[in-house]
Write an enzyme that holds these catalytic residues in place. Structure first.
Site, PDB file in Angstrom:
ATOM      1  N   LYS A  80      25.198  76.608  93.855  1.00 15.15           N
ATOM      2  CA  LYS A  80      25.836  75.385  94.307  1.00 15.15           C
ATOM      3  C   LYS A  80      26.977  75.557  95.250  1.00 15.15           C
ATOM      4  O   LYS A  80      27.074  74.650  96.257  1.00 15.15           O
ATOM      5  CB  LYS A  80      26.507  74.606  93.022  1.00 15.15           C
ATOM      6  CG  LYS A  80      26.948  73.210  93.378  1.00 15.15           C
ATOM      7  CD  LYS A  80      27.882  72.805  91.987  1.00 15.15           C
ATOM      8  CE  LYS A  80      29.354  73.285  92.378  1.00 15.15           C
ATOM      9  NZ  LYS A  80      30.442  72.853  91.377  1.00 15.15           N
ATOM     10  N   ASP A 127      25.476  69.235  90.784  1.00 14.96           N
ATOM     11  CA  ASP A 127      26.446  69.638  89.825  1.00 14.96           C
ATOM     12  C   ASP A 127      25.928  68.876  88.652  1.00 14.96           C
ATOM     13  O   ASP A 127      25.041  68.053  88.648  1.00 14.96           O
ATOM     14  CB  ASP A 127      27.809  69.515  90.372  1.00 14.96           C
ATOM     15  CG  ASP A 127      28.313  68.268  90.408  1.00 14.96           C
ATOM     16  OD1 ASP A 127      27.118  67.041  90.479  1.00 14.96           O
ATOM     17  OD2 ASP A 127      29.327  67.831  90.466  1.00 14.96           O
TER      18      ASP A 127
END
Length: 220
Positions: free
Chosen positions: A120, A145
């Protein structure tokens, strides 16, 4: 959910926020890398409060090293998991100095090799700091997320049990990728953070409510 609904969702989110930006404050790829690393299990507001004090004093890998691990830890002690995050950022800076001439690499594998940097974080840095949509092999840089995973699954836009599964499902299901993919991360994270919230989504004020497949919609 079909292709037309997904296109309408993205169009509405884009029209509502044509130029979305991250809420993390930064002025260089290195500052964003540090900020995103610190943001794990923490709020952007909390990270910004810490980096507003840290970055004026040390905002390069060498400056962080010169600051010292213990002093770095003191600057970020208001952020959750600050002990492990301070250790990771300090080690990250050492690697950037030793192996990358203090320059943040524009490569997902190199970024993920840094302490505290996962998929991420790498995707955020490549997409937001460097403006990359995808790599030379055609792999898109989409950071997912918990907010994005919740919104994608709840709405029916894309299904995935894990963050990576959701990432791949979003990429697969997104129409007109050239038009929408670059800003999709920001649109989804902001919508998930402020409208499609975890405990009580604000369906009544949601601009995509009529396109959403969520069965337990609220009126607020």
């Amino acid at each position: 959910m079909n292709k037309e609904k997904r296109h309408q969702i993205l169009t509405r989110l884009r029209d509502d926020n044509p130029h979305p930006e991250t809420e993390l404050e930064y002025s260089s790829p290195f500052e964003l890398l540090v900020a995103v690393t610190l943001s794990a299990q923490a709020t952007d507001v909390g990270v910004n409060k810490a980096t507003r004090k840290l970055f004026p004093v040390a905002n390069t890998p060498q400056a962080i090293l010169d600051l010292g691990h213990d002093t770095l830890r003191d600057y970020i002690k208001t952020i959750g998991l600050f002990n492990s995050k301070a250790a990771n950022v300090y080690k990250m800076c050492q690697i950037l100095v030793d192996e990358h001439n203090s320059i943040v690499p524009e490569n997902r594998e190199a970024l993920e090799a840094l302490p505290g940097v996962g998929r991420k974080t790498a995707n955020v840095v490549l997409n937001t700091a460097f403006g990359w949509l995808k790599d030379n092999e055609g792999r898109y840089f989409l950071a997912v997320d918990t907010h994005i995973q919740r919104l994608a699954n709840r709405s029916g836009y894309a299904k995935g049990k894990t963050v990576e599964q959701t990432e791949q499902a979003i990429i697969k299901n997104t129409p007109n990728k050239k038009e929408f993919m670059f800003n999709l991360h920001h649109w989804f994270i902001l919508h998930g953070r402020y409208t499609c919230t975890a405990r009580k989504p604000k369906c009544g004020s949601c601009i995509i409510e009529d396109l959403c497949d969520y069965k337990e919609k609220t009126e607020s």
